[in-house]
Design a protein around this motif. Sequence first.
Motif, PDB file in Angstrom:
ATOM      1  N   VAL A  95       0.836  -1.208   0.000  1.00 47.60           N
ATOM      2  CA  VAL A  95       0.000   0.000   0.000  1.00 47.60           C
ATOM      3  C   VAL A  95       0.871   1.258   0.000  1.00 47.60           C
ATOM      4  N   ASN A  96       2.033   1.177   0.662  1.00 50.00           N
ATOM      5  CA  ASN A  96       2.942   2.325   0.704  1.00 50.00           C
ATOM      6  C   ASN A  96       3.530   2.665  -0.663  1.00 50.00           C
ATOM      7  N   TYR A  97       3.614   1.667  -1.553  1.00 50.08           N
ATOM      8  CA  TYR A  97       4.274   1.863  -2.840  1.00 50.08           C
ATOM      9  C   TYR A  97       3.330   1.905  -4.036  1.00 50.08           C
ATOM     10  N   THR A  98       2.026   1.925  -3.772  1.00 52.45           N
ATOM     11  CA  THR A  98       1.086   2.037  -4.879  1.00 52.45           C
ATOM     12  C   THR A  98      -0.118   2.860  -4.442  1.00 52.45           C
ATOM     13  N   TYR A  99      -1.036   3.105  -5.367  1.00 53.90           N
ATOM     14  CA  TYR A  99      -2.252   3.831  -5.042  1.00 53.90           C
ATOM     15  C   TYR A  99      -3.221   2.915  -4.298  1.00 53.90           C
ATOM     16  N   ALA A 100      -4.054   3.524  -3.462  1.00 54.47           N
ATOM     17  CA  ALA A 100      -5.036   2.738  -2.709  1.00 54.47           C
ATOM     18  C   ALA A 100      -5.968   1.985  -3.659  1.00 54.47           C
ATOM     19  N   ALA A 101      -6.334   2.607  -4.783  1.00 48.70           N
ATOM     20  CA  ALA A 101      -7.213   1.956  -5.756  1.00 48.70           C
ATOM     21  C   ALA A 101      -6.555   0.715  -6.344  1.00 48.70           C
ATOM     22  N   ASN A 102      -5.256   0.830  -6.663  1.00 46.94           N
ATOM     23  CA  ASN A 102      -4.526  -0.330  -7.181  1.00 46.94           C
ATOM     24  C   ASN A 102      -4.518  -1.462  -6.151  1.00 46.94           C
ATOM     25  N   ALA A 103      -4.256  -1.087  -4.888  1.00 48.32           N
ATOM     26  CA  ALA A 103      -4.203  -2.089  -3.822  1.00 48.32           C
ATOM     27  C   ALA A 103      -5.539  -2.807  -3.690  1.00 48.32           C
ATOM     28  N   ALA A 104      -6.638  -2.047  -3.815  1.00 44.56           N
ATOM     29  CA  ALA A 104      -7.963  -2.648  -3.705  1.00 44.56           C
ATOM     30  C   ALA A 104      -8.212  -3.656  -4.824  1.00 44.56           C
ATOM     31  N   VAL A 105      -7.762  -3.335  -6.038  1.00 43.29           N
ATOM     32  CA  VAL A 105      -7.909  -4.284  -7.152  1.00 43.29           C
ATOM     33  C   VAL A 105      -7.071  -5.532  -6.903  1.00 43.29           C
ATOM     34  N   MET A 106      -5.832  -5.348  -6.443  1.00 45.27           N
ATOM     35  CA  MET A 106      -4.964  -6.497  -6.171  1.00 45.27           C
ATOM     36  C   MET A 106      -5.575  -7.415  -5.105  1.00 45.27           C
ATOM     37  N   LEU A 107      -6.101  -6.816  -4.027  1.00 48.92           N
ATOM     38  CA  LEU A 107      -6.718  -7.615  -2.965  1.00 48.92           C
ATOM     39  C   LEU A 107      -8.040  -8.213  -3.428  1.00 48.92           C
ATOM     40  N   GLY A 108      -8.662  -7.571  -4.419  1.00 44.38           N
ATOM     41  CA  GLY A 108      -9.894  -8.114  -4.984  1.00 44.38           C
ATOM     42  C   GLY A 108      -9.680  -9.409  -5.739  1.00 44.38           C
ATOM     43  N   THR A 109      -8.410  -9.746  -6.011  1.00 47.16           N
ATOM     44  CA  THR A 109      -8.109 -11.013  -6.693  1.00 47.16           C
ATOM     45  C   THR A 109      -8.097 -12.201  -5.729  1.00 47.16           C
ATOM     46  N   ILE A 110      -8.208 -11.944  -4.424  1.00 49.50           N
ATOM     47  CA  ILE A 110      -8.145 -13.048  -3.447  1.00 49.50           C
ATOM     48  C   ILE A 110      -9.138 -14.165  -3.756  1.00 49.50           C
ATOM     49  N   PRO A 111     -10.436 -13.851  -3.982  1.00 45.37           N
ATOM     50  CA  PRO A 111     -11.367 -14.936  -4.303  1.00 45.37           C
ATOM     51  C   PRO A 111     -10.991 -15.712  -5.565  1.00 45.37           C
ATOM     52  N   ILE A 112     -10.369 -15.030  -6.535  1.00 48.10           N
ATOM     53  CA  ILE A 112      -9.938 -15.707  -7.758  1.00 48.10           C
ATOM     54  C   ILE A 112      -8.826 -16.705  -7.449  1.00 48.10           C
ATOM     55  N   TRP A 113      -7.834 -16.267  -6.672  1.00 46.42           N
ATOM     56  CA  TRP A 113      -6.738 -17.166  -6.305  1.00 46.42           C
ATOM     57  C   TRP A 113      -7.237 -18.340  -5.464  1.00 46.42           C
ATOM     58  N   VAL A 114      -8.169 -18.047  -4.551  1.00 40.93           N
ATOM     59  CA  VAL A 114      -8.736 -19.133  -3.727  1.00 40.93           C
ATOM     60  C   VAL A 114      -9.438 -20.145  -4.619  1.00 40.93           C
TER      61      VAL A 114
END
Length: 301
Positions: A89-108
């Motif tokens: 989160v420190n090295y990217t935008y909050a919006a980018n971080a939200a998209v990255m974390l939104g991939t959790i269900p896909i990886w699961v």
Amino acid sequence: MIRKYLIDLSLILVAIIWALNFSIVKVSLREMDPYSFNALRFIFATILLTYAAYKRGFSLKVKREHFWRLVAIGILGNVFYQLFFIIGVNYTYAANAAVMLGTIPIWVALLSQFFTDEKLTFLTASGVFFAFLGVTLIIMGGEGTLSFESETFTGNLITLLAALCWATFTILSRKYLRVYSPLQYSAFMSVVGLAGLLLIGIPFLIKLDWTQISAIGYGGIFYSGALSVGLAYIIWNNGIKKIGAVRTAAYQNLVPVLGLVFGLVLLGEELSVLQYIGAALVIAGIVLARLKLNRILKNKE
């Protein structure tokens, strides 16, 4: 009727807790560094979970053959995930971080398909896809910056690693939640997380100016530890045990939807058309992921 949907309601509560947690953490981090914050909040989480476990008659003792595997899972889910999340989160935008974390269900879903007996159905796969698409639309329709240029690449990658860590933790936990109760399992994991985060956080805790932490800052530590980690982990692990990893992970995507609701109700913010569509897709995706094809076929007969 309510008992039938108790798991769903409890996972919605987790999403509410996590949605509020983002703002609460931001306020607390104005007064302390993230490494001290992580260590301190896990103290509250561990106290709550171990007390609750002993109160219910559970000990932290696990089978000898499981011990080191559980320690490794705990390090993955409660140490690496936390570090990757904060650094990312420190090295990217909050919006980018939200998209990255939104991939959790896909990886699961993908990990479950290849490494567990929890196979994807058409409805579940569709639900995961629609929920992720909804999260993306919510972020694209907001005022936050969504950028995948070279300067955010490192942060995006680290946050994606955080998502993979949490997804893997969720998948690996399912096997052991057949042996241990969600409360006992969560308590053991919190102790592992506390040990790791304290080791990392001690140099920062020594330098921390405790007089600069306000009552609001301590309140943030308590909320994030006792509720966002303590209570939420019990409910999350119970969800994995009762309805499986894929369906539980789908509720992760409710977090940005609830963030919109809080902004609308508490701050009077206006939503864009894309955000309304995105919220509808997330909710539709979660419903699809929870449906079972055989139940639908029976109803048609």
